[in-house]
Design an enzyme around this catalytic site. Structure first.
Site, PDB file in Angstrom:
ATOM      1  N   ALA A  84       0.851  -1.197   0.000  1.00 32.93           N
ATOM      2  CA  ALA A  84       0.000   0.000   0.000  1.00 32.93           C
ATOM      3  C   ALA A  84       0.880   1.238   0.000  1.00 32.93           C
ATOM      4  O   ALA A  84       1.347   1.678   1.049  1.00 32.93           O
ATOM      5  CB  ALA A  84      -0.919  -0.004   1.215  1.00 32.93           C
ATOM      6  N   GLY A  86       1.846   5.275  -1.851  1.00 36.42           N
ATOM      7  CA  GLY A  86       1.356   6.435  -2.585  1.00 36.42           C
ATOM      8  C   GLY A  86      -0.120   6.699  -2.362  1.00 36.42           C
ATOM      9  O   GLY A  86      -0.649   6.554  -1.261  1.00 36.42           O
ATOM     10  N   ARG A  87      -0.801   7.044  -3.439  1.00 40.77           N
ATOM     11  CA  ARG A  87      -2.209   7.432  -3.341  1.00 40.77           C
ATOM     12  C   ARG A  87      -3.133   6.255  -3.051  1.00 40.77           C
ATOM     13  O   ARG A  87      -4.310   6.452  -2.729  1.00 40.77           O
ATOM     14  CB  ARG A  87      -2.646   8.118  -4.642  1.00 40.77           C
ATOM     15  CG  ARG A  87      -2.631   7.214  -5.857  1.00 40.77           C
ATOM     16  CD  ARG A  87      -3.030   7.955  -7.115  1.00 40.77           C
ATOM     17  NE  ARG A  87      -3.099   7.072  -8.274  1.00 40.77           N
ATOM     18  CZ  ARG A  87      -4.154   6.348  -8.578  1.00 40.77           C
ATOM     19  NH1 ARG A  87      -5.230   6.389  -7.824  1.00 40.77           N
ATOM     20  NH2 ARG A  87      -4.143   5.565  -9.654  1.00 40.77           N
ATOM     21  N   HIS A 195      -7.678 -15.474 -13.915  1.00 40.78           N
ATOM     22  CA  HIS A 195      -8.135 -14.129 -14.234  1.00 40.78           C
ATOM     23  C   HIS A 195      -9.624 -14.163 -14.571  1.00 40.78           C
ATOM     24  O   HIS A 195     -10.055 -14.907 -15.448  1.00 40.78           O
ATOM     25  CB  HIS A 195      -7.336 -13.577 -15.413  1.00 40.78           C
ATOM     26  CG  HIS A 195      -7.433 -12.101 -15.564  1.00 40.78           C
ATOM     27  ND1 HIS A 195      -8.584 -11.473 -15.976  1.00 40.78           N
ATOM     28  CD2 HIS A 195      -6.515 -11.111 -15.340  1.00 40.78           C
ATOM     29  CE1 HIS A 195      -8.372 -10.164 -16.022  1.00 40.78           C
ATOM     30  NE2 HIS A 195      -7.138  -9.923 -15.634  1.00 40.78           N
ATOM     31  N   GLU A 263       2.246  -9.211 -14.936  1.00 43.43           N
ATOM     32  CA  GLU A 263       1.288 -10.289 -15.165  1.00 43.43           C
ATOM     33  C   GLU A 263       1.739 -11.223 -16.283  1.00 43.43           C
ATOM     34  O   GLU A 263       1.516 -12.432 -16.214  1.00 43.43           O
ATOM     35  CB  GLU A 263      -0.085  -9.697 -15.485  1.00 43.43           C
ATOM     36  CG  GLU A 263      -1.232 -10.630 -15.160  1.00 43.43           C
ATOM     37  CD  GLU A 263      -2.540  -9.882 -15.050  1.00 43.43           C
ATOM     38  OE1 GLU A 263      -3.016  -9.718 -13.921  1.00 43.43           O
ATOM     39  OE2 GLU A 263      -3.086  -9.453 -16.084  1.00 43.43           O
TER      40      GLU A 263
END
Length: 308
Positions: A84, A86-87, A195, A263
């Site tokens: 977690a 930055g923004r 996915h 990915e």
């Protein structure tokens, strides 16, 4: 006297042999077989077993009772690492931690590894029993790709801290939120997440890396599934192997002025090193889309970054 001593040694040896046999049999009895808990016929509408015979976990394919009976006797700890920075830290971290505290491996020992770029005040959370958390400050330079920083930091802390503390380790993105119980059915040696979007598409359309010089390259006509990098796990050693292979792939590609996504490198890794367990799209469904009939029970939802 010599004869008596030999006889005593023989008796002691036989006693040790019997003791070893007893514990060996006990361990064999405690070993959980796939057929004990996995019921693939419970979901005829979806793929439940891979070509290499690994289970694909959907709601309705596993016996929670049998799994709980086995794992309640085991002395194990699971780590859950979340990145977690930055923004993303403020709007998502509290939701992630609150939901994981409530739904992830409830009743089992879990250590939450929170990786942040600055030490901010953590949200006030009333932790459930057997929960604890640790904060790691990310010191890697942020000019790197965010996934490179995340996996480099994770690999470092597995070596320095995590591998001596937990038996299983999962890495998740902070934009996920648990919506229902995620229990011991997810535990395994090397666990991959299918996915949600690409599971329902034809393999020929999968966005694999197609440039032959890239370390992430998968030729046309090859590949098994398309995996999501938001939720991966296994033993600490297996997660470390994955992280190191990804970082080596990035270095290889940089030398050739190539840039492939995390990915795509992940999909190449799982193409070569088959996961021992696969999680269905129920374990990471995009909250922006209404789930199809096959996704009966969303366990984890992926929140949209566009909302913040």
């Amino acid at each position: 006297m010599n004869c008596k001593r030999k006889m005593l040694l023989l008796i002691q040896g036989l006693s040790l042999l019997l003791l070893f046999d007893h514990y060996s049999r006990k361990n064999q009895e405690e070993e959980l077989e796939l057929s004990d808990w996995f019921k693939p016929r419970g979901r005829p509408d979806v793929i439940t077993t891979t070509s290499w015979l690994a289970p694909v976990v959907w709601e309705g394919t596993f016996s929670r009772k049998m799994l709980e009976k086995h794992y309640r006797r085991q002395n194990f700890t699971t780590g859950l690492a979340v990145f977690a920075t930055g923004r993303l830290a403020d709007p998502y971290l509290e939701l992630f931690l609150n939901s994981a505290n409530k739904y992830f491996l409830t009743g089992y020992r879990v250590i939450f590894y929170i990786m942040m770029d600055t030490f901010i005040k953590l949200p006030q959370i009333k932790w459930e029993p057997l929960r604890q958390f640790k904060v790691f400050i990310v010191t890697e330079s942020r000019w790197w790709d965010n996934d490179v920083v995340r996996m480099k930091s994770l690999a470092k802390h597995i070596i320095w801290d995590i591998q001596g503390e937990v038996d299983f380790l999962f890495s998740m993105t902070v934009t996920q939120i648990f919506q229902n119980n995620v229990g011991v059915e997810v535990l395994g040696e090397l666990v991959a997440q299918l996915h949600g979007w690409w599971y329902f598409k034809d393999r020929a359309s999968f966005p694999y890396e197609r440039r032959p010089k890239s370390a992430a390259y998968i030729p046309f006509g090859q590949g098994d599934f398309y995996y999501d990098g938001a939720f991966v796990g296994g033993t600490p050693q297996e997660v470390l192997n994955l992280a190191e292979e990804y970082l080596n792939g990035v270095i290889h590609d940089l030398g050739l002025r190539l840039n492939s996504s995390y990915e795509k490198h992940l999909n190449k890794y799982f193409f070569l090193r088959k996961p021992t367990k696969l999680l269905s799209p129920e374990y990471n469904w995009d909250a922006d889309f209404y789930p199809p009939p096959q996704v009966q029970y969303v366990k984890v939802a992926q929140q949209s970054k566009r909302r913040h």
